[in-house]
Design an enzyme around this catalytic site. Sequence first.
Site, PDB file in Angstrom:
ATOM      1  N   GLY A 129       0.852  -1.200   0.000  1.00  0.00           N
ATOM      2  CA  GLY A 129       0.000   0.000   0.000  1.00  0.00           C
ATOM      3  C   GLY A 129       0.877   1.235   0.000  1.00  0.00           C
ATOM      4  O   GLY A 129       1.847   1.332   0.756  1.00  0.00           O
ATOM      5  N   GLY A 181      -0.429   4.615  -0.063  1.00  0.00           N
ATOM      6  CA  GLY A 181      -1.151   5.852   0.215  1.00  0.00           C
ATOM      7  C   GLY A 181      -0.333   6.687   1.189  1.00  0.00           C
ATOM      8  O   GLY A 181       0.895   6.540   1.270  1.00  0.00           O
ATOM      9  N   LEU A 182      -0.999   7.558   1.922  1.00  0.00           N
ATOM     10  CA  LEU A 182      -0.246   8.430   2.827  1.00  0.00           C
ATOM     11  C   LEU A 182       0.638   7.634   3.775  1.00  0.00           C
ATOM     12  O   LEU A 182       1.824   7.920   3.917  1.00  0.00           O
ATOM     13  CB  LEU A 182      -1.214   9.285   3.642  1.00  0.00           C
ATOM     14  N   GLY A 224       1.583   4.341   3.702  1.00  0.00           N
ATOM     15  CA  GLY A 224       2.540   3.458   3.056  1.00  0.00           C
ATOM     16  C   GLY A 224       3.651   4.205   2.352  1.00  0.00           C
ATOM     17  O   GLY A 224       4.833   3.873   2.495  1.00  0.00           O
ATOM     18  N   HIS A 258     -20.125   9.532   7.273  1.00  0.00           N
ATOM     19  CA  HIS A 258     -19.863  10.961   7.087  1.00  0.00           C
ATOM     20  C   HIS A 258     -21.177  11.660   6.768  1.00  0.00           C
ATOM     21  O   HIS A 258     -21.920  11.221   5.893  1.00  0.00           O
ATOM     22  CB  HIS A 258     -18.873  11.137   5.931  1.00  0.00           C
ATOM     23  N   SER A 260     -16.794  17.988   1.558  1.00  0.00           N
ATOM     24  CA  SER A 260     -15.960  18.175   2.749  1.00  0.00           C
ATOM     25  C   SER A 260     -16.752  18.684   3.942  1.00  0.00           C
ATOM     26  O   SER A 260     -17.634  19.522   3.841  1.00  0.00           O
ATOM     27  CB  SER A 260     -14.856  19.167   2.445  1.00  0.00           C
ATOM     28  N   ARG A 319     -19.023  13.916  13.489  1.00  0.00           N
ATOM     29  CA  ARG A 319     -19.654  13.265  12.353  1.00  0.00           C
ATOM     30  C   ARG A 319     -20.744  12.271  12.731  1.00  0.00           C
ATOM     31  O   ARG A 319     -21.795  12.225  12.098  1.00  0.00           O
ATOM     32  CB  ARG A 319     -18.575  12.535  11.552  1.00  0.00           C
ATOM     33  N   ARG A 354     -13.878   8.948  14.423  1.00  0.00           N
ATOM     34  CA  ARG A 354     -12.724   9.784  14.089  1.00  0.00           C
ATOM     35  C   ARG A 354     -13.166  11.220  13.878  1.00  0.00           C
ATOM     36  O   ARG A 354     -14.209  11.466  13.278  1.00  0.00           O
ATOM     37  CB  ARG A 354     -12.057   9.267  12.816  1.00  0.00           C
ATOM     38  N   LEU A 388      -5.653  12.020   7.821  1.00  0.00           N
ATOM     39  CA  LEU A 388      -4.396  12.379   7.161  1.00  0.00           C
ATOM     40  C   LEU A 388      -3.299  12.461   8.197  1.00  0.00           C
ATOM     41  O   LEU A 388      -2.177  12.007   7.997  1.00  0.00           O
ATOM     42  CB  LEU A 388      -4.554  13.725   6.440  1.00  0.00           C
TER      43      LEU A 388
END
Lengths: 663, 247, 226
Positions: free
Chosen positions: A40, A42-43, A45, A266, A284, A337, A462, A468
Amino acid sequence: MKLENKVPPGNLDEKWTKYKSTMNLVAPNNKRRIEVIVVGTGLAGASAAATLGELGYKVKAFTFHDSPRRAHSIAAQGGINAAKNYQNDGDSIYRLFYDTIKGGDYRSREANVHRLAEASTEIIDHCVAQGVPFAREYGGLLANRSFGGVQVSRTFYARGQTGQQLLIGAYQGLSRQIAKGTVTMYNRHEMLDLVKVDGKARGIIARNLLTGELERHAAHCVILATGGYGNVYYLSTNAMGSNVTAAWRAVKRGALMANPCMCQIHPTCIPVSGDYQSKLTLMSESLRNDGRVWVPKTVEDAKAIQEGRKTGLDIAEEDRDYYLERRYPAFGNLVPRDVASRAAKVACDEGKGVSKSGLAVYLDFSSAIQRYGQQEANSLGIQANAAKITELGTAVIEKKYGNLFQMYEKITGENPYVMSMKIYPAIHYVMGGLWVDYNLETNVPGLFALGEANFSDHGANRLGASALMQGLADGYFVIPYTIGQFLSGEIRTPEISNETAEFMAAEKETKERLEGLMNIKGNQSVESFHRRLGKIIWEYCGMSRNAEGLKKARQLVRELKAEFYKDVFIPGTIDEFNPELEKAVRVADFMELGELMTLDALERNESCGGHFREEFTTEEGEAKRDDDGYAFVSAWEWDDDNPTLHKEELVFENVELKTRSYK
Amino acid sequence: MKLTLKIWREGGMYASGKLETYKVEADEHMSFLEMLDVLNQQLIEEKKDPVAFDHDCREGICGSCSMVINGQPHGPQKGTTACQLHMRSYKNGDTITIEPFRAKSFPVIKDLVVDRSAFDRIIQAGGYVSVNTGQAPDGNAIPIEGDTAGKAFDAATCIGCGACVAACPNGSAMLFTSAKVAHLGLLPQGKVEHEARSQKMVAQMDKEGFGMCSNVGACEAECPKEISLENIARLNRSYIASVFSSE
Amino acid sequence: MKWILQFLTSSIGQKLIMSLTGLFLILFLTVHLIGNLSLLKSDGGAAFNAYSDFMGHNPLIQIISKGNFFFIFLHAIQGFVLYFKNKGAKGSKYAGKAKDKTSWASKNMALLGTLLLAFILMHLGHFYVRFKFFNDMPMVNQDGADILNTYQTVSEVFSNPIWIICYLIGLVALALHLKHGFASAFQTLGINHKKYTPIIKALGTGYSILIPIGFAIIPLYMYFIK
């Protein structure tokens, strides 16, 4: 099995610093020989692979995408939190820690969360140095905005594409290491099994997606940074390819899956428009800074809107119910959320939904447009009429959220500057994931999990702009240290061979599994099974759950799985580029995970965060936690018929467990 | 709405590649890719080989989708990727031709899927700031003037989809390369390596066999993120300067 | 000196050659037109003959003229190289047809350039080659000296409508070539700015119209009016 979380001793704010300076290290000459597999990119990995490469390890990185830059981290819009206190509004590491623990409804590990808050400030520094173009004030300094569930402005952002910019930063760092040769990149490769040798994770079986060839890759340890499993719901804001397969394969090899039922819904997604829908699009959360959520006060008005006889514009101000502001005056539209999502569901369940299907609420910007318009007129020193004020205000909103509004219009064909946006909650993120200790190591020695793939930092819910933060903290600032605790014991281990019996057996099993799927030769597409699975999980294990439904869901999922293995049809062959086969492997794993989710949700007899059990509510219908009975992490050991629950007790030494109140 | 699709098939049973004709029934609220999903579902039900196409986020940000719709990369809508294009742009009875991105440096893998790894190699050649984790000063140590930050951001919005190359009659990758060089070169953090970066990235771009920019402007017109030709001029400038100033 | 070769064979280096030679040729066109406008004078060709005599004997002009040929040659060769390389880089064309958002000229510079090259060869054949290498040129006595009667040669060529049509075709090609080439040369040099680019573009458009019209007036005037 006793779960050792390996949290170091000492005061909360000193644990990490002390631990970092006393932990075992691997000398540079040994790093050069030690191989690390990162699955992976992504951010989490990409940042881990890049940083481990910088440190001198021999890294092999894998992604099923055609390039690391396509990972779904890229779609995060709103921002990244950091306790910089640049706004001088009373922020601190402790406050970020506290907000995250509270936002997570007291179901996360204190020490991990505090470490996350500590790393947050370093992330911003590093990303700025990489050239991430964060939003800035006129004076050239970094800008912040506020996000749901907190009362300070600590979110750093890059227009509406923070995830993209951060991922590109990590991707560039990774590319630099690839060019240097410290990282070998395997694009379009999917991990299909974990290989254990003498109980330790020593490699993976990966399928080259272009040729269909199975490859055996060996290393001293394996890091999984493979994201979340929100696609178990079929309709989610995840990318089409996001899947649980790598993590699930680890579970099948003995890793524990923690809190699988904790999924985040969300509140601000674009509502479903039809049966053909393949995915949902998030708007967002930052929109809730200026947008006001409402439904008509009366069911009659809502009905008129549902039937197309009226629009939102026809409902007078006094006939609108700004239900978040009414129910939660302290946080208003900026409640976390889970709270916002459930409130939307309540409104729609009452029949006040505002779309054809009745499953949507309004998010309205007209008061923000008027407010900003007036401010602009004042600062320009002009006496503006109503039209001019609207024009000025619209310009301000456009500057802040232009790309989001544009996206909304592209998808729905409606102009959100005039018509209120329609939104509805959708699955977006999963807090659950592989169980890891403080070192981010699973219960399988040498197997690590980072980012959304682990369960560690967000508890039952979360906060916005924290995903992020966690992905990058794990990759840049945690794993490069904690991996040393394992690898320092491996410096005498020679290169791991991929020719051993364990590798051969794993490859054979994978091959048989793929052939088994291909040979079913039934009549239904993989997609159709995935849709049906998603409907079951959403219906019974979605925004609200009850024991009866969960029991039923487990049964339904098991039946669906049996049908899948009897009647799925996969076109093409095994030894070619075959996207349908890829999907089939993923959906097969989602079925088992889905079953485990229902089991976990059933077992947790409380409501907390994203997990809302209808049987456990306060008189006002709010979630009711049970700290005496359920202040633990549920870590599941998989079995095809009877998965076993292991518990890690959560100890709170620094925060007092309170009922979350945003009123 | 009833549509006729002419789709490029290549690989598998279509060894040399050809346009195949299909009929599909779509809804105006569908996205373009959802319309292709409907076609594929249909093909699978007929036990035929579905059309392969790259896609992932379906939010217009990952840059995976790569198809040319009626001669235009990502289709007719300005500043929009194929996944964000909706069927309300079409009407009953339309014929739509769908082809892969075409350029020698983007070989076709299957049907509409092409190999864009050349872009990764261009970034690997120098599209980064050489900073190791842990070396950074405070994020606010260097203020960045708003206009410059804005320009850098505009360049940084590139999603690496390759539509610029697909649109260019020369198969040139100048818009992609220049967007990265401009993004990093405009920021103080990336300025240090700016000239060396320009040289390394252009050298790699040339090595990959992309064509030469002749300022046609098709890339800018088709870019889903509307990246400006100004960046190409910026790269020309820094490249020429770097050749003469470097030792 | 490897760096020079490396630079000149890089994609941007090759484009720079196109840009710089192109800009020189653009400048040349202006000078050429100004001189040629003396053909329009009603003095029996005296001014033009004097002008061509000066151009034919001034050593500096001779050097520049050699340079000019070299640049035309370079521009053409480099242009062909670009064309074939780019064609190779593109591969196959699309079957789908879209509404074109770019100018026709920008995509057909090679075609226009080839036309122009043919035009230049014809033009040189008509005049330069005759002046320089043939001894059958008519002479005229002006200001006490015998000089070539270039005016008469020009009049002869422009008395044939076929040649006039050929010239006009060449000038249309020139207009289109300039329309893209002028602004493009600046972009290649890296000159692109919100403030200046619109000015450059407007100048380019004006130039690409005025210069060819200026040249076109000459044969038309000589054929129809003189």
